[in-house]
Motif scaffolding. Sequence first.
Motif, PDB file in Angstrom:
ATOM      1  N   ALA A  48       0.849  -1.179   0.000  1.00  0.00           N
ATOM      2  CA  ALA A  48       0.000   0.000   0.000  1.00  0.00           C
ATOM      3  C   ALA A  48       0.891   1.236   0.000  1.00  0.00           C
ATOM      4  O   ALA A  48       1.832   1.330   0.773  1.00  0.00           O
ATOM      5  CB  ALA A  48      -0.904   0.008   1.223  1.00  0.00           C
ATOM      6  N   ALA A  49       0.620   2.171  -0.881  1.00  0.00           N
ATOM      7  CA  ALA A  49       1.448   3.367  -0.994  1.00  0.00           C
ATOM      8  C   ALA A  49       0.906   4.524  -0.181  1.00  0.00           C
ATOM      9  O   ALA A  49       1.529   5.576  -0.104  1.00  0.00           O
ATOM     10  CB  ALA A  49       1.572   3.775  -2.453  1.00  0.00           C
ATOM     11  N   GLY A  50      -0.256   4.341   0.440  1.00  0.00           N
ATOM     12  CA  GLY A  50      -0.851   5.456   1.164  1.00  0.00           C
ATOM     13  C   GLY A  50      -1.106   6.602   0.215  1.00  0.00           C
ATOM     14  O   GLY A  50      -1.544   6.417  -0.907  1.00  0.00           O
ATOM     15  N   GLY A  51      -0.773   7.799   0.638  1.00  0.00           N
ATOM     16  CA  GLY A  51      -0.976   8.968  -0.213  1.00  0.00           C
ATOM     17  C   GLY A  51       0.247   9.368  -0.993  1.00  0.00           C
ATOM     18  O   GLY A  51       0.302  10.469  -1.541  1.00  0.00           O
ATOM     19  N   LEU A  52       1.254   8.496  -1.062  1.00  0.00           N
ATOM     20  CA  LEU A  52       2.492   8.851  -1.747  1.00  0.00           C
ATOM     21  C   LEU A  52       2.305   8.975  -3.251  1.00  0.00           C
ATOM     22  O   LEU A  52       1.537   8.228  -3.859  1.00  0.00           O
ATOM     23  CB  LEU A  52       3.580   7.817  -1.467  1.00  0.00           C
ATOM     24  N   VAL A  53       3.040   9.902  -3.819  1.00  0.00           N
ATOM     25  CA  VAL A  53       3.110  10.081  -5.266  1.00  0.00           C
ATOM     26  C   VAL A  53       4.567   9.861  -5.644  1.00  0.00           C
ATOM     27  O   VAL A  53       5.465  10.393  -5.006  1.00  0.00           O
ATOM     28  CB  VAL A  53       2.659  11.497  -5.678  1.00  0.00           C
ATOM     29  N   PHE A  54       4.803   9.085  -6.674  1.00  0.00           N
ATOM     30  CA  PHE A  54       6.157   8.703  -7.047  1.00  0.00           C
ATOM     31  C   PHE A  54       6.599   9.426  -8.311  1.00  0.00           C
ATOM     32  O   PHE A  54       5.799   9.693  -9.198  1.00  0.00           O
ATOM     33  CB  PHE A  54       6.238   7.188  -7.257  1.00  0.00           C
ATOM     34  N   ASP A  55       7.912   9.718  -8.379  1.00  0.00           N
ATOM     35  CA  ASP A  55       8.458  10.330  -9.590  1.00  0.00           C
ATOM     36  C   ASP A  55       9.723   9.639 -10.086  1.00  0.00           C
ATOM     37  O   ASP A  55      10.285  10.041 -11.092  1.00  0.00           O
ATOM     38  CB  ASP A  55       8.700  11.828  -9.409  1.00  0.00           C
ATOM     39  N   THR A  56      10.169   8.588  -9.378  1.00  0.00           N
ATOM     40  CA  THR A  56      11.334   7.836  -9.844  1.00  0.00           C
ATOM     41  C   THR A  56      11.145   6.348  -9.593  1.00  0.00           C
ATOM     42  O   THR A  56      10.509   5.946  -8.618  1.00  0.00           O
ATOM     43  CB  THR A  56      12.642   8.268  -9.137  1.00  0.00           C
ATOM     44  N   ILE A  57      11.703   5.564 -10.506  1.00  0.00           N
ATOM     45  CA  ILE A  57      11.794   4.109 -10.339  1.00  0.00           C
ATOM     46  C   ILE A  57      13.247   3.754 -10.630  1.00  0.00           C
ATOM     47  O   ILE A  57      13.769   4.085 -11.705  1.00  0.00           O
ATOM     48  CB  ILE A  57      10.876   3.339 -11.311  1.00  0.00           C
ATOM     49  N   HIS A  58      13.894   3.113  -9.677  1.00  0.00           N
ATOM     50  CA  HIS A  58      15.273   2.671  -9.872  1.00  0.00           C
ATOM     51  C   HIS A  58      15.291   1.153  -9.747  1.00  0.00           C
ATOM     52  O   HIS A  58      14.875   0.603  -8.735  1.00  0.00           O
ATOM     53  CB  HIS A  58      16.211   3.297  -8.843  1.00  0.00           C
ATOM     54  N   ILE A  59      15.756   0.496 -10.791  1.00  0.00           N
ATOM     55  CA  ILE A  59      15.869  -0.958 -10.780  1.00  0.00           C
ATOM     56  C   ILE A  59      17.350  -1.277 -10.670  1.00  0.00           C
ATOM     57  O   ILE A  59      18.127  -1.000 -11.586  1.00  0.00           O
ATOM     58  CB  ILE A  59      15.233  -1.581 -12.044  1.00  0.00           C
ATOM     59  N   GLY A  60      17.736  -1.795  -9.503  1.00  0.00           N
ATOM     60  CA  GLY A  60      19.138  -2.052  -9.217  1.00  0.00           C
ATOM     61  C   GLY A  60      19.355  -3.499  -8.833  1.00  0.00           C
ATOM     62  O   GLY A  60      18.464  -4.323  -8.874  1.00  0.00           O
ATOM     63  N   GLY A  61      20.560  -3.787  -8.411  1.00  0.00           N
ATOM     64  CA  GLY A  61      20.826  -5.170  -8.040  1.00  0.00           C
ATOM     65  C   GLY A  61      22.228  -5.378  -7.527  1.00  0.00           C
ATOM     66  O   GLY A  61      22.876  -4.435  -7.135  1.00  0.00           O
ATOM     67  N   GLY A  62      22.528  -6.549  -7.767  1.00  0.00           N
ATOM     68  CA  GLY A  62      22.633  -7.491  -8.821  1.00  0.00           C
ATOM     69  C   GLY A  62      22.867  -6.802 -10.165  1.00  0.00           C
ATOM     70  O   GLY A  62      23.442  -5.749 -10.254  1.00  0.00           O
ATOM     71  N   THR A  63      22.417  -7.473 -11.169  1.00  0.00           N
ATOM     72  CA  THR A  63      22.507  -6.949 -12.531  1.00  0.00           C
ATOM     73  C   THR A  63      21.127  -7.048 -13.164  1.00  0.00           C
ATOM     74  O   THR A  63      20.786  -8.059 -13.781  1.00  0.00           O
ATOM     75  CB  THR A  63      23.548  -7.741 -13.357  1.00  0.00           C
ATOM     76  N   PRO A  64      20.306  -6.002 -13.001  1.00  0.00           N
ATOM     77  CA  PRO A  64      18.944  -6.045 -13.533  1.00  0.00           C
ATOM     78  C   PRO A  64      18.868  -6.268 -15.033  1.00  0.00           C
ATOM     79  O   PRO A  64      17.861  -6.735 -15.540  1.00  0.00           O
ATOM     80  CB  PRO A  64      18.369  -4.677 -13.171  1.00  0.00           C
ATOM     81  N   SER A  65      19.949  -5.958 -15.736  1.00  0.00           N
ATOM     82  CA  SER A  65      19.922  -6.181 -17.187  1.00  0.00           C
ATOM     83  C   SER A  65      19.966  -7.670 -17.528  1.00  0.00           C
ATOM     84  O   SER A  65      19.895  -8.025 -18.708  1.00  0.00           O
ATOM     85  CB  SER A  65      21.059  -5.423 -17.876  1.00  0.00           C
ATOM     86  N   THR A  66      20.020  -8.547 -16.511  1.00  0.00           N
ATOM     87  CA  THR A  66      19.847  -9.977 -16.781  1.00  0.00           C
ATOM     88  C   THR A  66      18.381 -10.290 -17.086  1.00  0.00           C
ATOM     89  O   THR A  66      18.076 -11.363 -17.599  1.00  0.00           O
ATOM     90  CB  THR A  66      20.316 -10.854 -15.598  1.00  0.00           C
ATOM     91  N   LEU A  67      17.487  -9.361 -16.761  1.00  0.00           N
ATOM     92  CA  LEU A  67      16.077  -9.525 -17.119  1.00  0.00           C
ATOM     93  C   LEU A  67      15.891  -9.211 -18.596  1.00  0.00           C
ATOM     94  O   LEU A  67      16.601  -8.371 -19.169  1.00  0.00           O
ATOM     95  CB  LEU A  67      15.194  -8.587 -16.296  1.00  0.00           C
ATOM     96  N   GLU A  68      14.934  -9.848 -19.198  1.00  0.00           N
ATOM     97  CA  GLU A  68      14.584  -9.563 -20.585  1.00  0.00           C
ATOM     98  C   GLU A  68      13.795  -8.254 -20.636  1.00  0.00           C
ATOM     99  O   GLU A  68      13.106  -7.909 -19.663  1.00  0.00           O
ATOM    100  CB  GLU A  68      13.735 -10.697 -21.164  1.00  0.00           C
TER     101      GLU A  68
END
Length: 112
Positions: A48-68
Amino acid sequence: MISPSAGIYVHVPFCVRKCAYCDFYSITDLGLKPAFLSALRAEIAATAAGGLVFDTIHIGGGTPSTLEPGEVEAILALLASKFRFEAPVEITLEANPGRSTGTGSKGFGRRA
């Protein structure tokens, strides 16, 4: 009053091999990707995000580029359906330079 924006971090723990210098949690068994993606979908659905509004998504890891590219697109679509975003949204995906090639990353690109 303008409410502050928040960011979303998605940790993708997969690597082709574990680098000696890396202290981040990672695993090399790429056969676990389907189970990970299933668990990630369930986690996003249960959050649940509550009342939050998002402006960024960061996909990190590991090596996320292993995903298709389609797997990343599905994650982004699920996030977009579940949470409220405010444009412009910055999306970053970490990649290992030794594994990123013109052909290997052609499914990832800039979208307006």
